[in-house]
Write an enzyme that holds these catalytic residues in place. Structure first.
Site, short mmCIF file in Angstrom:
data_model
loop_
_atom_site.label_atom_id
_atom_site.label_comp_id
_atom_site.label_asym_id
_atom_site.label_seq_id
_atom_site.Cartn_x
_atom_site.Cartn_y
_atom_site.Cartn_z
N ARG A 241 0.86 -1.18 0.00
CA ARG A 241 0.00 0.00 0.00
C ARG A 241 0.89 1.23 0.00
NH1 ARG A 241 -3.49 -2.48 -1.68
NH2 ARG A 241 -5.59 -2.82 -0.89
N GLU A 270 -3.28 7.66 -4.44
CA GLU A 270 -3.60 7.16 -5.79
C GLU A 270 -4.92 7.74 -6.29
OE1 GLU A 270 -3.74 2.87 -5.94
OE2 GLU A 270 -1.78 2.72 -4.97
N HIS A 288 -0.79 0.29 -9.97
CA HIS A 288 -1.47 -0.67 -9.08
C HIS A 288 -1.97 -1.89 -9.86
CE1 HIS A 288 -3.67 -0.87 -4.96
NE2 HIS A 288 -3.37 -2.08 -5.39
C1 DGY Z 1 -5.91 -5.70 -3.02
O1 DGY Z 1 -6.64 -6.64 -3.32
O2 DGY Z 1 -5.86 -5.22 -1.91
C2 DGY Z 1 -5.02 -5.16 -4.09
O3 DGY Z 1 -4.29 -4.07 -3.73
C3 DGY Z 1 -5.81 -4.90 -5.35
O4 DGY Z 1 -5.38 -5.91 -6.15
#
Ligand code: DGY
Length: 322
Positions: A241, A270, A288
């Site tokens: 993240r 983001e 992402h």
């Molecule tokens: C999630 O599932 O948390 C990812 O970041 C998106 O693929």
């Protein structure tokens, strides 16, 4: 029997939208425009299930009244975009999609690692700009990964899968930091070495890859002091993240040569990405894409559908978040 009313906040893979539309009174977001917090909050009063995803924000203020919705079926494993305590406190069940995106996210971490070490983005930009003048012994020399030390911060499913790939494919040595013990059978064949602190991992590694959840205590875990421990030749990879790195401190560390480079699939704020990161040659930046394969996105959607099916059948949900 009346079908339960469900809302998908974004476009989902077609096969899953078809499955959900057959079984539920499903509202799809065919334009795929983000709905915004206010509209999602209002939807809690109109739908039996709301199915958000990582690009939505569901703060505590959304869960103050009495809602029709009983379940949030999150499309994604990460859930730091939802105030879980407030949602569950308001009586909602929250589910996520663990496991099915492990391989693809680990593949993305390796993609970033290789691109950064071998200057692949930089090379492609040079070639596409028509600036390549031909082979020469000193042209765009990168870093060989074989034998280098990979430090994993967060040795959960995705951390382990990343370490296994790096060890098996590139012969990298693995060191890691994890809050809790990792079962021996997951790490024995890599000879992975557990370290006492994140700092120990940063100092010992040539490449550091982050695999911890966002939010809470992990916010800005990678601050200026810790970034500096990676060192001028070290590389930082983030598929977790954006908020686990202090992005301003990272930009300064890259500019000052305190770390060698960064491969990032996730960002603070983001989809905004600072112009300074974009302008740097020693960054590799992806939008992402960690779980972005057709197979995995279908698996994620079907997992949400399985959770909804169980919930509305009065059974325990397979993937509760609490
Ligand atoms: C999630 O599932 O948390 C990812 O970041 C998106 O693929």
């Amino acid at each position: 029997m009346t079908k339960k009313k469900i809302l998908l906040t974004r476009r989902w893979p077609e096969t899953v939208e078809q499955r959900l539309s057959a079984d539920y009174d499903a509202t799809l977001n065919t334009d795929d425009v983000p709905m915004g917090t206010e509209a999602i909050g209002a939807a809690l009063n109109d739908y039996d299930a709301v199915c958000p995803t990582v690009s939505d924000k569901l703060p505590a203020s959304m869960f103050t009244g009495n809602h029709r919705a009983q379940i949030l079926g999150n499309f994604g494993v990460g859930f730091n975009h939802i105030d879980i305590a407030a949602a569950t406190g308001a009586g909602l069940t929250v589910t996520n999609t663990p496991g099915v995106l492990t391989d693809c996210t680990a593949d993305t971490a390796l993609t970033l690692m290789l691109m950064l070490a071998r200057r692949a983005g930089e090379g492609e930009r040079e070639l596409r700009a028509g600036s390549w003048t031909g082979w020469r012994p000193t042209h765009m020399m990168g870093t060989r990964l074989r034998g280098k030390v990979l430090g994993i911060v967060g040795m959960g499913r995705i951390g382990i899968a990343t370490a296994k790939r790096a060890h098996a494919a590139f012969g990298m040595k693995i060191v890691y930091y994890n809050l809790v013990d990792v079962p021996e059978e997951h790490i024995a064949d890599m000879g992975a070495l557990r370290m006492d602190t994140v700092e120990d991992v940063l100092k010992a590694s040539d490449v550091v890859s982050l695999h911890i959840p966002g939010g809470g205590d992990n916010t800005h875990l990678m601050n200026a002091e810790r970034l500096a421990l990676i060192g001028p030749d070290g590389m930082l990879i983030n598929t977790a993240r954006g908020d686990v790195i202090d992005q301003t401190a990272l930009i300064a560390a890259l500019k000052d040569g305190k770390i060698g480079g960064a491969g990032l699939d996730v960002f603070e704020g983001e989809p905004d990405v600072p112009a300074e990161l974009i302008a740097m040659e020693n960054t590799v930046l992806l939008p992402h894409l960690g779980s972005a394969t057709r197979e995995t996105r279908e698996d994620m959607g079907n997992m949400v559908a399985d959770n909804l099916d169980a919930f509305f059948a009065g059974k325990p949900v397979p993937n509760p978040v609490s």
